[in-house]
Scaffold this motif. Structure first.
Motif, PDB file in Angstrom:
ATOM      1  N   ALA A 107       0.878  -0.900  -0.115  1.00 55.63           N
ATOM      2  CA  ALA A 107      -0.108   0.112   0.079  1.00 55.63           C
ATOM      3  C   ALA A 107       0.923   1.276   0.022  1.00 55.63           C
ATOM      4  CB  ALA A 107      -1.044   0.053   0.994  1.00 55.63           C
ATOM      5  N   LEU A 108       0.669   2.122  -0.786  1.00 55.99           N
ATOM      6  CA  LEU A 108       1.164   3.522  -0.804  1.00 55.99           C
ATOM      7  C   LEU A 108       0.297   4.525  -0.787  1.00 55.99           C
ATOM      8  CD1 LEU A 108       3.777   5.330  -1.365  1.00 55.99           C
ATOM      9  CD2 LEU A 108       3.188   5.049  -3.779  1.00 55.99           C
ATOM     10  N   PHE A 109       0.547   5.762   0.370  1.00 52.54           N
ATOM     11  CA  PHE A 109      -0.530   6.847   0.625  1.00 52.54           C
ATOM     12  C   PHE A 109       0.514   7.745   0.277  1.00 52.54           C
ATOM     13  CE2 PHE A 109      -1.892   3.471   3.201  1.00 52.54           C
ATOM     14  CZ  PHE A 109      -2.993   3.250   3.028  1.00 52.54           C
ATOM     15  N   ALA A 110       0.223   8.631  -0.695  1.00 54.17           N
ATOM     16  CA  ALA A 110       0.906   9.568  -1.515  1.00 54.17           C
ATOM     17  C   ALA A 110       0.363  11.021  -1.452  1.00 54.17           C
ATOM     18  CB  ALA A 110       1.466   9.191  -2.684  1.00 54.17           C
ATOM     19  N   VAL A 111       1.269  11.958  -1.647  1.00 57.89           N
ATOM     20  CA  VAL A 111       0.777  13.473  -1.973  1.00 57.89           C
ATOM     21  C   VAL A 111       1.545  13.662  -3.230  1.00 57.89           C
ATOM     22  CG1 VAL A 111       0.342  14.234   0.401  1.00 57.89           C
ATOM     23  CG2 VAL A 111       2.754  14.321  -0.562  1.00 57.89           C
ATOM     24  N   ALA A 112       1.030  14.550  -4.183  1.00 57.09           N
ATOM     25  CA  ALA A 112       1.319  14.967  -5.498  1.00 57.09           C
ATOM     26  C   ALA A 112       1.349  16.383  -5.816  1.00 57.09           C
ATOM     27  CB  ALA A 112       0.819  14.100  -6.545  1.00 57.09           C
ATOM     28  N   SER A 113       2.142  16.968  -6.671  1.00 55.65           N
ATOM     29  CA  SER A 113       2.073  18.249  -7.139  1.00 55.65           C
ATOM     30  C   SER A 113       1.982  18.050  -8.638  1.00 55.65           C
ATOM     31  CB  SER A 113       2.884  19.127  -6.476  1.00 55.65           C
ATOM     32  OG  SER A 113       4.226  18.945  -7.154  1.00 55.65           O
ATOM     33  N   ASN A 114       1.154  19.107  -9.500  1.00 52.60           N
ATOM     34  CA  ASN A 114       1.162  19.005 -10.790  1.00 52.60           C
ATOM     35  C   ASN A 114       0.803  17.464 -11.219  1.00 52.60           C
ATOM     36  OD1 ASN A 114       1.618  21.824 -10.568  1.00 52.60           O
ATOM     37  ND2 ASN A 114       3.662  21.518 -11.663  1.00 52.60           N
ATOM     38  N   ARG A 115      -0.299  16.896 -10.988  1.00 50.79           N
ATOM     39  CA  ARG A 115      -0.714  15.637 -11.600  1.00 50.79           C
ATOM     40  C   ARG A 115      -1.190  15.810 -12.762  1.00 50.79           C
ATOM     41  NH1 ARG A 115      -0.528  10.839 -12.034  1.00 50.79           N
ATOM     42  NH2 ARG A 115      -1.430   9.083 -10.944  1.00 50.79           N
ATOM     43  N   ASP A 131      -4.064  10.022  -5.636  1.00 50.45           N
ATOM     44  CA  ASP A 131      -4.772   8.848  -5.593  1.00 50.45           C
ATOM     45  C   ASP A 131      -3.936   7.638  -4.502  1.00 50.45           C
ATOM     46  OD1 ASP A 131      -6.857   9.718  -7.076  1.00 50.45           O
ATOM     47  OD2 ASP A 131      -5.622   9.156  -8.916  1.00 50.45           O
ATOM     48  N   THR A 132      -4.636   6.719  -4.276  1.00 47.30           N
ATOM     49  CA  THR A 132      -3.962   5.477  -3.496  1.00 47.30           C
ATOM     50  C   THR A 132      -3.777   4.449  -4.139  1.00 47.30           C
ATOM     51  OG1 THR A 132      -5.135   6.650  -1.188  1.00 47.30           O
ATOM     52  CG2 THR A 132      -4.353   4.364  -1.261  1.00 47.30           C
ATOM     53  N   TYR A 133      -2.507   4.033  -4.049  1.00 48.87           N
ATOM     54  CA  TYR A 133      -2.157   2.622  -4.755  1.00 48.87           C
ATOM     55  C   TYR A 133      -2.154   1.456  -3.785  1.00 48.87           C
ATOM     56  CZ  TYR A 133       1.278  -0.319  -7.054  1.00 48.87           C
ATOM     57  OH  TYR A 133       2.164  -1.341  -7.686  1.00 48.87           O
ATOM     58  N   ILE A 134      -2.871   0.519  -4.169  1.00 50.29           N
ATOM     59  CA  ILE A 134      -2.952  -0.656  -3.357  1.00 50.29           C
ATOM     60  C   ILE A 134      -2.749  -1.992  -4.026  1.00 50.29           C
ATOM     61  CG2 ILE A 134      -4.531  -2.084  -1.717  1.00 50.29           C
ATOM     62  CD1 ILE A 134      -5.774   0.406  -0.978  1.00 50.29           C
TER      63      ILE A 134
END
Length: 322
Positions: A107-115, A131-134
């Motif tokens: 599982a990966l919980f992430a933050v992003a800029s300029n998606r 978006d969350t990656y599982i």
């Protein structure tokens, strides 16, 4: 009466003209999927050892140097588009067997800029939850001269999304992905290896719209060498270095679907190819790792072309029962 009919015809003609202009403007546009290229490289087809729990922090940076059209020509030079993703993830591999393979999950919980959603040069995003990656299912097999892995990934649309907005942090769609990969070893010590992983992404409709991103096929892997650094007594390794050349390829397999009035625009498919290098360092005593990947895109059609940097910090915990 005749005047109203003429005005009505002129209005219809104007609408049709605008629709055609919109289709012409979008002719080179392509929607992106959730698969972040560069996340896999050396030994992409190898699962982590059983009874391990890995906590990791990824740092992904993509910088676009140009936008290429359907002919491969430069449509926009120096678009000044950058994308950054970071977060916290956990990956677990158990000793539970399914069809002879170890079961794992991630599982990966992430933050992003300029998606980056598409070939859009009007992006102004700040760092926000994306978006969350599982990975609910990952199966890994280890053989004498080859490793194999199968996994099922989902991308949950937890990031902010509104159609047409320039500050979206997510893609606004539910995504399913299936991956298969292998790592081939060319010697008994497994220090010389080649890996490849294929991933097929199936995308749903975007939030509150009938817009649908086409299916996407990605390939990632590399050719590498493993080096063991011995302790002062030269009796055991104190660290391991894995280095080599890596690549990725991505192809849009089915057309995008973008409704424009009564027309559903599909457009030309896109693809991209990249080559680069990777180096990983594992300190055995501290059970900590650091990995760096760099890839430069050498070919692109209907999409941005640029460079990818991927930095990963991780710590390995043992889950083996004493």
């Amino acid at each position: 009466m005749k005047t109203k009919i003429m005005q009505h015809r002129q209005t219809i003609k104007l609408i049709n003209t605008l629709l055609l202009l919109s289709v012409s403007f979008l002719a080179n546009a392509q929607l992106k999927g959730g698969h972040i290229l560069g996340g896999m490289g050396l030994q992409a087809g190898t699962q982590s050892p059983e009874n391990t729990l890995i906590v990791y922090v990824p740092g992904y940076f993509y910088g676009a140097s140009k936008l290429r059209d359907s002919n491969g020509d430069i449509a926009v030079r120096n678009p000044d588009i950058n994308m950054f993703v970071t977060g916290a993830g956990v990956s677990w591999v158990s000793d539970f067997k399914i069809l002879g393979a170890n079961y794992g999950a991630t599982a990966l919980f992430a933050v992003a800029s300029n998606r980056i959603e598409g070939n859009n040069v009007n992006i102004d995003g700040s760092l926000a939850f994306t978006d969350t990656y599982i990975v609910p299912v990952q199966l890994g097999w280890h053989k004498k001269r080859a490793d194999f892995v199968f996994s099922y990934q989902i991308y949950l649309p937890t990031g902010k999304y509104k159609a047409g907005a320039t500050d979206n942090s997510g893609l606004g769609m539910f995504m399913n992905e299936f991956s298969v990969g292998t790592t081939l070893f060319f010697n008994d010590k497994k220090t010389f290896h080649f890996a490849t992983m294929a991933s097929y992404e199936i995308n749903g409709k975007k939030k509150d719209t009938d817009i649908k991103t086409g299916d996407i096929l990605s390939f990632e892997g590399g050719l590498g060498k493993t080096f063991y650094c011995l302790n002062a007594e030269k009796t055991a390794p104190k660290s391991i270095i894995n280095a080599g050349l890596i690549y990725y390829l991505q192809y849009k397999v089915t057309n995008d679907e973008i409704p424009i009035g009564p027309i559903v625009w599909q457009g030309d498919k896109d693809h991209v190819a990249a080559l680069g290098a990777e180096v990983n360092f594992l300190h055995l005593k501290s059970k900590s790792t650091i990995g760096l990947r760099w890839l430069g895109e050498i070919d692109a059609i209907n999409r941005f072309q640029g460079s990818t940097f991927f930095l990963t910090l991780a710590h390995i915990f043992s889950t083996k029962k004493e």
